[in-house]
Scaffold this motif. Structure first.
Motif, mmCIF file in Angstrom:
data_model
loop_
_atom_site.group_PDB
_atom_site.id
_atom_site.type_symbol
_atom_site.label_atom_id
_atom_site.label_comp_id
_atom_site.label_asym_id
_atom_site.label_seq_id
_atom_site.Cartn_x
_atom_site.Cartn_y
_atom_site.Cartn_z
ATOM 1 N N ARG A 11 0.832 -1.212 0.000
ATOM 2 C CA ARG A 11 0.000 0.000 0.000
ATOM 3 C C ARG A 11 0.864 1.259 0.000
ATOM 4 N NH1 ARG A 11 -3.229 -3.188 3.027
ATOM 5 N NH2 ARG A 11 -2.406 -2.428 5.002
ATOM 6 N N ARG A 12 1.973 1.224 0.722
ATOM 7 C CA ARG A 12 2.875 2.396 0.717
ATOM 8 C C ARG A 12 3.481 2.603 -0.675
ATOM 9 N NH1 ARG A 12 3.354 1.050 6.049
ATOM 10 N NH2 ARG A 12 5.092 -0.393 5.966
ATOM 11 N N LEU A 13 3.886 1.528 -1.309
ATOM 12 C CA LEU A 13 4.414 1.644 -2.675
ATOM 13 C C LEU A 13 3.329 2.123 -3.630
ATOM 14 C CD1 LEU A 13 6.596 -1.600 -2.848
ATOM 15 C CD2 LEU A 13 7.404 0.772 -2.671
ATOM 16 N N LEU A 14 2.126 1.600 -3.466
ATOM 17 C CA LEU A 14 0.996 2.014 -4.298
ATOM 18 C C LEU A 14 0.691 3.493 -4.084
ATOM 19 C CD1 LEU A 14 -1.169 1.021 -6.286
ATOM 20 C CD2 LEU A 14 -2.598 0.475 -4.318
ATOM 21 N N ALA A 15 0.814 3.966 -2.853
ATOM 22 C CA ALA A 15 0.558 5.383 -2.554
ATOM 23 C C ALA A 15 1.538 6.280 -3.299
ATOM 24 C CB ALA A 15 0.645 5.640 -1.053
ATOM 25 N N TRP A 16 2.806 5.905 -3.342
ATOM 26 C CA TRP A 16 3.803 6.710 -4.048
ATOM 27 C C TRP A 16 3.569 6.658 -5.554
ATOM 28 C CZ3 TRP A 16 6.466 10.473 -2.156
ATOM 29 C CH2 TRP A 16 6.738 10.493 -0.795
ATOM 30 N N GLY A 17 3.259 5.473 -6.058
ATOM 31 C CA GLY A 17 2.949 5.358 -7.487
ATOM 32 C C GLY A 17 1.719 6.163 -7.853
ATOM 33 N N ASP A 18 0.709 6.088 -6.985
ATOM 34 C CA ASP A 18 -0.509 6.856 -7.220
ATOM 35 C C ASP A 18 -0.225 8.353 -7.193
ATOM 36 O OD1 ASP A 18 -3.587 7.142 -7.253
ATOM 37 O OD2 ASP A 18 -2.956 8.311 -5.505
ATOM 38 N N LEU A 19 0.616 8.792 -6.273
ATOM 39 C CA LEU A 19 0.955 10.206 -6.187
ATOM 40 C C LEU A 19 1.533 10.707 -7.515
ATOM 41 C CD1 LEU A 19 1.375 12.856 -4.599
ATOM 42 C CD2 LEU A 19 3.619 11.956 -3.950
ATOM 43 N N VAL A 20 2.449 9.958 -8.068
ATOM 44 C CA VAL A 20 3.085 10.360 -9.325
ATOM 45 C C VAL A 20 2.077 10.354 -10.474
ATOM 46 C CG1 VAL A 20 4.815 9.674 -11.039
ATOM 47 C CG2 VAL A 20 5.373 9.608 -8.595
ATOM 48 N N MET A 21 1.328 9.265 -10.617
ATOM 49 C CA MET A 21 0.395 9.124 -11.736
ATOM 50 C C MET A 21 -0.806 10.061 -11.597
ATOM 51 S SD MET A 21 2.008 6.972 -13.576
ATOM 52 C CE MET A 21 0.943 6.265 -14.788
ATOM 53 N N MET A 22 -1.388 10.134 -10.418
ATOM 54 C CA MET A 22 -2.565 10.972 -10.200
ATOM 55 C C MET A 22 -2.217 12.446 -10.317
ATOM 56 S SD MET A 22 -5.872 10.911 -9.471
ATOM 57 C CE MET A 22 -6.253 9.378 -8.662
ATOM 58 N N ARG A 23 -1.052 12.820 -9.833
ATOM 59 C CA ARG A 23 -0.630 14.222 -9.951
ATOM 60 C C ARG A 23 -0.591 14.622 -11.420
ATOM 61 N NH1 ARG A 23 4.679 17.044 -10.063
ATOM 62 N NH2 ARG A 23 4.347 19.059 -9.067
ATOM 63 N N ARG A 24 0.011 13.775 -12.234
ATOM 64 C CA ARG A 24 0.082 14.061 -13.670
ATOM 65 C C ARG A 24 -1.319 14.124 -14.282
ATOM 66 N NH1 ARG A 24 4.168 14.155 -17.651
ATOM 67 N NH2 ARG A 24 3.136 14.195 -19.663
ATOM 68 N N GLN A 25 -2.166 13.176 -13.920
ATOM 69 C CA GLN A 25 -3.525 13.122 -14.457
ATOM 70 C C GLN A 25 -4.310 14.388 -14.107
ATOM 71 O OE1 GLN A 25 -6.613 10.659 -12.530
ATOM 72 N NE2 GLN A 25 -6.670 9.555 -14.489
ATOM 73 N N LEU A 26 -4.312 14.764 -12.845
ATOM 74 C CA LEU A 26 -5.082 15.934 -12.416
ATOM 75 C C LEU A 26 -4.544 17.223 -13.029
ATOM 76 C CD1 LEU A 26 -5.712 15.118 -8.641
ATOM 77 C CD2 LEU A 26 -7.169 14.618 -10.617
ATOM 78 N N ARG A 27 -3.234 17.357 -13.073
ATOM 79 C CA ARG A 27 -2.645 18.564 -13.661
ATOM 80 C C ARG A 27 -2.938 18.655 -15.158
ATOM 81 N NH1 ARG A 27 3.278 19.619 -11.586
ATOM 82 N NH2 ARG A 27 2.681 21.799 -11.762
ATOM 83 N N THR A 28 -2.913 17.518 -15.834
ATOM 84 C CA THR A 28 -3.225 17.508 -17.262
ATOM 85 C C THR A 28 -4.668 17.911 -17.502
ATOM 86 O OG1 THR A 28 -1.559 15.810 -17.704
ATOM 87 C CG2 THR A 28 -3.312 16.074 -19.346
ATOM 88 N N LEU A 29 -5.599 17.319 -16.754
ATOM 89 C CA LEU A 29 -7.023 17.661 -16.916
ATOM 90 C C LEU A 29 -7.271 19.132 -16.615
ATOM 91 C CD1 LEU A 29 -8.653 14.491 -15.326
ATOM 92 C CD2 LEU A 29 -8.539 15.071 -17.764
ATOM 93 N N ALA A 30 -6.664 19.648 -15.541
ATOM 94 C CA ALA A 30 -6.846 21.061 -15.185
ATOM 95 C C ALA A 30 -6.298 21.983 -16.269
ATOM 96 C CB ALA A 30 -6.180 21.352 -13.836
ATOM 97 N N ALA A 31 -5.145 21.655 -16.807
ATOM 98 C CA ALA A 31 -4.526 22.486 -17.843
ATOM 99 C C ALA A 31 -5.346 22.450 -19.140
ATOM 100 C CB ALA A 31 -3.094 22.025 -18.106
ATOM 101 N N LEU A 32 -5.801 21.276 -19.530
ATOM 102 C CA LEU A 32 -6.615 21.180 -20.750
ATOM 103 C C LEU A 32 -7.923 21.943 -20.603
ATOM 104 C CD1 LEU A 32 -5.946 17.454 -21.663
ATOM 105 C CD2 LEU A 32 -5.227 19.467 -22.971
ATOM 106 N N ALA A 33 -8.515 21.884 -19.435
ATOM 107 C CA ALA A 33 -9.767 22.612 -19.188
ATOM 108 C C ALA A 33 -9.560 24.120 -19.243
ATOM 109 C CB ALA A 33 -10.360 22.207 -17.836
ATOM 110 N N ALA A 34 -8.387 24.574 -18.832
ATOM 111 C CA ALA A 34 -8.106 26.014 -18.767
ATOM 112 C C ALA A 34 -7.721 26.630 -20.113
ATOM 113 C CB ALA A 34 -6.968 26.266 -17.771
#
Length: 149
Positions: free
Chosen positions: A125-148
């Motif tokens: 779960r700790r490894l998954l949390a770090w992987g999720d942080l990297v992937m989700m950060r990119r996903q959310l930032r991409t969606l926010a930038a495309l929307a803007a």
């Protein structure tokens, strides 16, 4: 309850200058592509940079992002995904809620990931949390930038 015995919960968020309705349309694009690191999540295909007609017609039971199915959706507000098939081992259940809210600067996109699993799965779960942080950060930032745009 979607994740009956949560063992971990991670919250990620971004702010976009886009209006909530435009950001919501981009969240619905998750029915089309993952919008994180396409080389890893999308077999090298680039996630679309324009809105896909009909992608905002999200329905309960709809499959998306390969591993997930839509559990609940309130158009314009939130979308909750759960693992399509119950897992086994260290991580049994996995759910993500994407919520769009107004913000003085435009809108806010908050993603909450909830996982459960055996007590022995702490390291995974700790490894998954770090992987999720990297992937989700990119996903959310991409969606926010495309929307803007």
């Amino acid at each position: 309850m979607l994740v009956p015995a949560p063992r971990a919960r991670w919250t990620r968020a971004v702010t976009s200058s886009a209006s909530p309705d435009v950001l919501w349309r981009w969240v619905c694009q998750l029915t089309v592509a993952p919008y994180s690191y396409d080389l890893v999540d999308n077999l090298g295909r680039r996630s679309p940079r324009t809105l896909t007609p009909g992608a905002d017609d999200v329905r309960v039971g709809q499959r998306l992002l390969v591993l997930f199915v839509v559990d609940t959706v309130v158009p314009g507000e939130h979308l909750t995904l759960r693992r399509a098939r119950r897992g086994r081992g260290p991580v049994e259940e996995f759910a993500i809620t994407y919520a769009v809210t107004p913000d003085p600067r435009g809108s806010r996109l908050v993603a909450t990931v909830t996982v459960d699993g055996s007590r022995r799965g702490g390291l995974l779960r700790r490894l998954l949390a770090w992987g999720d942080l990297v992937m989700m950060r990119r996903q959310l930032r991409t969606l926010a930038a495309l929307a803007a745009r």
